[in-house]
Design an enzyme around this catalytic site. Structure first.
Site, PDB file in Angstrom:
ATOM      1  CG  HIS A   1      29.133 -29.425  24.930  1.00  0.00           C
ATOM      2  ND1 HIS A   1      30.437 -29.691  24.630  1.00  0.00           N
ATOM      3  CD2 HIS A   1      28.420 -30.507  24.563  1.00  0.00           C
ATOM      4  CE1 HIS A   1      30.500 -30.890  24.095  1.00  0.00           C
ATOM      5  NE2 HIS A   1      29.286 -31.405  24.045  1.00  0.00           N
TER       6      HIS A   1
ATOM      7  CG  HIS B   1      21.445 -41.367  30.082  1.00  0.00           C
ATOM      8  ND1 HIS B   1      21.931 -42.250  29.139  1.00  0.00           N
ATOM      9  CD2 HIS B   1      22.182 -40.242  29.959  1.00  0.00           C
ATOM     10  CE1 HIS B   1      22.940 -41.672  28.481  1.00  0.00           C
ATOM     11  NE2 HIS B   1      23.102 -40.460  28.955  1.00  0.00           N
TER      12      HIS B   1
ATOM     13  CG  ASP C   1      24.528 -31.913  25.424  1.00  0.00           C
ATOM     14  OD1 ASP C   1      24.047 -32.799  24.692  1.00  0.00           O
ATOM     15  OD2 ASP C   1      25.681 -31.954  25.886  1.00  0.00           O
TER      16      ASP C   1
ATOM     17  CG  ASN D   1      24.923 -39.429  20.295  1.00  0.00           C
ATOM     18  OD1 ASN D   1      24.083 -38.613  19.932  1.00  0.00           O
ATOM     19  ND2 ASN D   1      25.345 -39.496  21.543  1.00  0.00           N
TER      20      ASN D   1
ATOM     21  CG  HIS E   1      31.945 -33.957  22.844  1.00  0.00           C
ATOM     22  ND1 HIS E   1      30.835 -34.135  23.637  1.00  0.00           N
ATOM     23  CD2 HIS E   1      33.013 -34.057  23.662  1.00  0.00           C
ATOM     24  CE1 HIS E   1      31.238 -34.344  24.891  1.00  0.00           C
ATOM     25  NE2 HIS E   1      32.565 -34.301  24.929  1.00  0.00           N
TER      26      HIS E   1
END
Ligand SMILES: [Zn+2]
Length: 440
Positions: A235, A310, A306, A96, A181
């Site tokens: 996760h 950001h 994970d 992504n 996910h």
């Protein structure tokens, strides 16, 4: 004539698939040539591992290196540098990015780019979308592809397949294990109106509650059973799912994140605020304890970071405007070694989760164990080294970690990728030698 190797690792305590043994390892042409080496053997380079544990090169099968994307946040060169500083010999990178990796052309770009810029070996996920379903069977066989990643909820842009009809089409296209996910997108949207901008950060785990995750996983398991397509639930964050998944071992494997084994609500939201916001969310102590039970009873196959960086400014925004995702590729191994020292799991189990686990789940060829003929990937660790995690140590350009200030016992002191040392005593050395991981 005495045997000659490219590299010898002497006097280490080696974590072998069948137990821990003091033995020497000889490396030739990037692969393990010998376990147990005569005293008169010679080598171009010898590493004295006295007092250290020699692990197979540790793998983080869940990172988001944001490349292509925003280099001020992360990139493949910086993210893989962080990986080797943190003791990882391979990472599997999520699709992504901006743009996302969803077709043959973008995959070809990334295969080439990764092999010229990565400091460790890489596996690449290809993203499934509603548009590329007919292509997936072919894409999943690409060089270095660890599998298809499906965002069944909670993604942005076109990278989401949330409905049963399209999920089933995905499962019927191709054969390899699909990584999911798992959060139910419909429940997320339905309950959004219950919350407002500026609510406390802890509302994150109320919005994305246990049922959101559990419902997603129940739907995926029903479809996986119906289609026979193997699944890997990424996760897993609830006690309910970990219990439920025990009845799906024929079709499903699962991952737990280091955050869900280390950080706990509500403290994480009080102290970390936006820097504790991730998907699925960090939850209360009941789920943390269930995570550890599932680590120790064998329910869990892999652990990951994970790593999802950001920009700091964005993480400072009020909830829910602060984007979800935390950095972690550089801190995964130290934090797990600290858990080993605290007695929460054995070093052998940690290696199982970070080497044999990813190898089994994704079908890695030639990595994941110390054995003759396998890639000469090693993580050397000093189990007694004490150190505090500092943000100044983080090399990801975004520059922060949710583990800042944590006191750690146990630290990676060298990372070796196919016989080439890329990290020694906190210094990145050599050149970006990363290649694509091979999959069966
Ligand atoms: Zn992720």
């Amino acid at each position: 004539m005495p045997a000659h190797f490219d590299l010898l690792i002497r006097h280490g305590t080696c974590v072998l698939p069948w137990g821990t043994e003091a033995t020497d390892i000889g490396v030739r042409n990037g692969r393990i040539a010998a376990l147990g080496v005569p005293a008169d053997a010679t080598a171009d380079e010898t590493i004295d591992a006295t007092g250290l544990h020699v692990l197979p090169g540790l793998i983080d099968p869940h990172v988001h290196l944001r490349d292509p994307g925003d280099k001020a946040v992360e990139s493949i060169p910086t993210g893989t540098k962080a990986a080797v500083l943190g003791g990882l010999a391979a990472v599997f990178d999520m699709p992504n990015t901006s743009p996302s990796i969803t077709d043959a052309e973008r995959l070809a770009w990334k295969q080439d780019y990764a092999e010229r810029n990565a400091w460790c070996d890489m596996g690449l996920y290809v993203g499934g979308t509603k548009q590329n379903i007919p292509e997936l069977a072919k894409l999943e066989l690409g060089r270095g592809v660890c599998g298809i990643k499906i965002f069944a909820g909670s993604s942005t842009g076109d990278l989401m397949v949330e409905d049963d009809e399209n999920l089933e089409r995905v499962m019927r296209s191709g054969r390899r294990r699909i990584a999911y996910h798992s959060e139910d997108e419909y429940r997320l949207q339905e309950r959004k109106h219950l919350f407002r901008s500026g609510d406390p950060y802890s509302k994150h785990m109320e919005w994305r509650d246990e049922e959101t995750a559990f419902l997603g996983t129940r739907r995926l398991m029903a479809l996986a059973r119906a289609t026979g397509r193997p699944a890997h639930i990424l996760h897993v964050s609830t006690a309910e799912e970990l219990d439920y998944l025990k009845d799906f071992r024929d079709i499903a494997t699962c991952e737990v994140l280091v955050n869900h084994l280390t950080q706990v609500a509500p403290d994480c939201y009080d102290t970390l605020r936006g820097f504790g916001v991730m998907n699925p969310p960090i939850r209360g102590p009941r789920h943390l304890e269930a995570g550890w039970r599932a680590i120790n009873d064998g329910t869990v196959d892999t652990i990951g970071s994970d790593h999802a960086p950001h920009a700091r400014e964005k993480k400072l925004l009020p909830w829910p405007d602060c984007p979800a995702g935390l950095t972690g590729v550089q801190t995964l191994v130290p934090v797990m070694l600290n858990h080993v020292n605290a007695g929460r799991l054995s070093l052998g189990r940690m290696v199982d989760l970070m080497c044999a686990g990813p190898a089994r789940v994704y079908g890695v060829v030639g990595k994941g164990r110390l054995a003759a003929g396998y890639d000469a990937d090693f993580t050397l660790v000093d189990l007694r080294r004490r150190r505090r995690i500092e943000e100044s140590w983080i090399v990801s350009p975004c520059g922060w970690t949710p583990f800042a200030g944590m006191d750690i016992t146990g630290w990676p002191v060298a990372t070796i990728v196919r016989g080439q040392t890329v990290m020694r005593d906190d210094e990145v050395v050599g050149s970006p030698v990363g290649r694509l991981v091979r999959f069966g």
